[in-house]
Enzyme design. Sequence first.
Site, PDB file in Angstrom:
ATOM      1  N   THR A 187      25.842 -64.089  52.589  1.00  0.00           N
ATOM      2  CA  THR A 187      26.560 -63.776  51.630  1.00  0.00           C
ATOM      3  C   THR A 187      26.109 -64.228  50.003  1.00  0.00           C
ATOM      4  O   THR A 187      26.938 -64.169  49.428  1.00  0.00           O
ATOM      5  CB  THR A 187      27.788 -64.961  51.842  1.00  0.00           C
ATOM      6  OG1 THR A 187      26.840 -66.010  51.850  1.00  0.00           O
ATOM      7  CG2 THR A 187      27.995 -64.556  52.932  1.00  0.00           C
ATOM      8  N   ASP A 188      25.001 -64.715  49.777  1.00  0.00           N
ATOM      9  CA  ASP A 188      24.625 -65.147  48.437  1.00  0.00           C
ATOM     10  C   ASP A 188      24.388 -63.993  47.641  1.00  0.00           C
ATOM     11  O   ASP A 188      24.329 -63.600  46.338  1.00  0.00           O
ATOM     12  CB  ASP A 188      23.527 -65.731  48.661  1.00  0.00           C
ATOM     13  CG  ASP A 188      23.848 -67.277  48.557  1.00  0.00           C
ATOM     14  OD1 ASP A 188      25.107 -67.659  47.212  1.00  0.00           O
ATOM     15  OD2 ASP A 188      22.696 -68.429  48.783  1.00  0.00           O
ATOM     16  N   LEU A 189      23.080 -63.522  48.849  1.00  0.00           N
ATOM     17  CA  LEU A 189      22.599 -62.041  47.805  1.00  0.00           C
ATOM     18  C   LEU A 189      24.129 -60.673  47.453  1.00  0.00           C
ATOM     19  O   LEU A 189      23.756 -60.331  46.473  1.00  0.00           O
ATOM     20  CB  LEU A 189      21.553 -61.349  48.870  1.00  0.00           C
ATOM     21  CG  LEU A 189      20.565 -61.772  49.321  1.00  0.00           C
ATOM     22  CD1 LEU A 189      19.265 -61.820  49.858  1.00  0.00           C
ATOM     23  CD2 LEU A 189      20.085 -62.544  47.837  1.00  0.00           C
ATOM     24  N   ASP A 240      25.710 -70.365  51.225  1.00  0.00           N
ATOM     25  CA  ASP A 240      25.939 -69.491  52.232  1.00  0.00           C
ATOM     26  C   ASP A 240      26.166 -69.611  53.541  1.00  0.00           C
ATOM     27  O   ASP A 240      26.716 -68.796  54.022  1.00  0.00           O
ATOM     28  CB  ASP A 240      23.923 -68.577  51.948  1.00  0.00           C
ATOM     29  CG  ASP A 240      24.368 -67.500  52.900  1.00  0.00           C
ATOM     30  OD1 ASP A 240      24.946 -66.402  52.366  1.00  0.00           O
ATOM     31  OD2 ASP A 240      23.317 -67.458  54.214  1.00  0.00           O
ATOM     32  N   GLY A 247      25.930 -62.280  44.935  1.00  0.00           N
ATOM     33  CA  GLY A 247      25.102 -61.528  43.389  1.00  0.00           C
ATOM     34  C   GLY A 247      25.047 -60.117  43.273  1.00  0.00           C
ATOM     35  O   GLY A 247      25.438 -59.671  42.088  1.00  0.00           O
TER      36      GLY A 247
END
Length: 394
Positions: A166-168, A138, A171
């Site tokens: 960016t991770d979330l 991230d 997802g």
Amino acid sequence: MTTALDGLRVLDVTQVMAGPYCAMVLCDMGADVIKVEAPAGDSSRRMAGAEGNDSAAFNAVNRGKRGIVVDLKAPRGQALLRRLAAAADVLLENYRPGVMARFGLDYASLAAANPGLVYASISGYGQTGPAAGKGGFDLVAQGVSGLMSVTGEPDRPPVKVGVPLTDLGAGLFAVIGILGALRHRTRTGRGQHVDAALVDAGVALSVWEATELFSTGRVPGPLGSAHRMSAPYQAVRCSDGFITLGAANDRIFGRLARLLGHPEWADDPAFASDGSRVRHRQRLAAAIEAVTATRPRAHWLAELDAHDIPCGPIQDYREVMDDPQVRAREMVVETEHPTLGTISTLGTPIKLSSTPLTPGRPAPLLGQHTDEILREAGYDADEIDALRADGIVR
């Protein structure tokens, strides 16, 4: 009561954040999500110095799933996953591009046996392009995607967005892609490959920043809490701290000017339109704070609310979790965990009237449902014992 994704089986072959979060959203909507972990377990089980294999971090993004441990480096483990995938609706993975192909577990290989499989890959840079083979984190993705260049205060060192955006984001985009692919499958009977990336997510969320660059040619920079397309829309100083203020159109700005005792602002050429207020953002903010800094936050929040001017306190996370609105929206749920006891986790922001989500079940212990899942896949007791004895499952 049925759920939105009742009867859908998902294999979650991911770890840490983006993939597990995607799978958890599907699980909250009622999918039967099987968390497939390596013998050492998802690395988030040991985050923040947690002892054993049951960290709070792991539970935050893996609630409600069933768990199985499979050694995918072993040919028999790969054969086991192929067997599970043959009866699955969705497989989600976040290995570095190319790893699943080396295992013989890529989309093409699994779709040959299950043409209806929706196969979702989440990676740092995506499955194509010159950087596709690089690992994804991230922090790095926030830098590459431009987010860090517009976050923080001007002329200060770069900072990342406080949450792993960016991770979330990757997802959530994967969830959208999966649901779209499932809809396509209802029409055609065929699945497809969903490709989501952390860098793509960061770029896609940069809507206003890209618009400024495309429309003006100027490279956007950090503005602190201010908005680059509207003003005043930022944190403002009161005598005892800050509040947020969003007088984001001419009508609301007129009410704000009258409330602050400066009705002439609405006719000032520097402030008369949103465009002019943006161009004179710093001057406007200084004029507003010359007034708001004379009284405490509670006074201004009450006055702004009374005049229907968007505003709010800047809360820390303890205040957030105690906020009556947050509680009323069931954004905090209590879960009974077999080793951690009663734990608090975040609720779901998705509210469905006919098929409500179920975010209250705990995350699985490492390998908790291995035997159960293998029996469902047709393995008998002797086969399960043999797989366990050889370290293929646990």
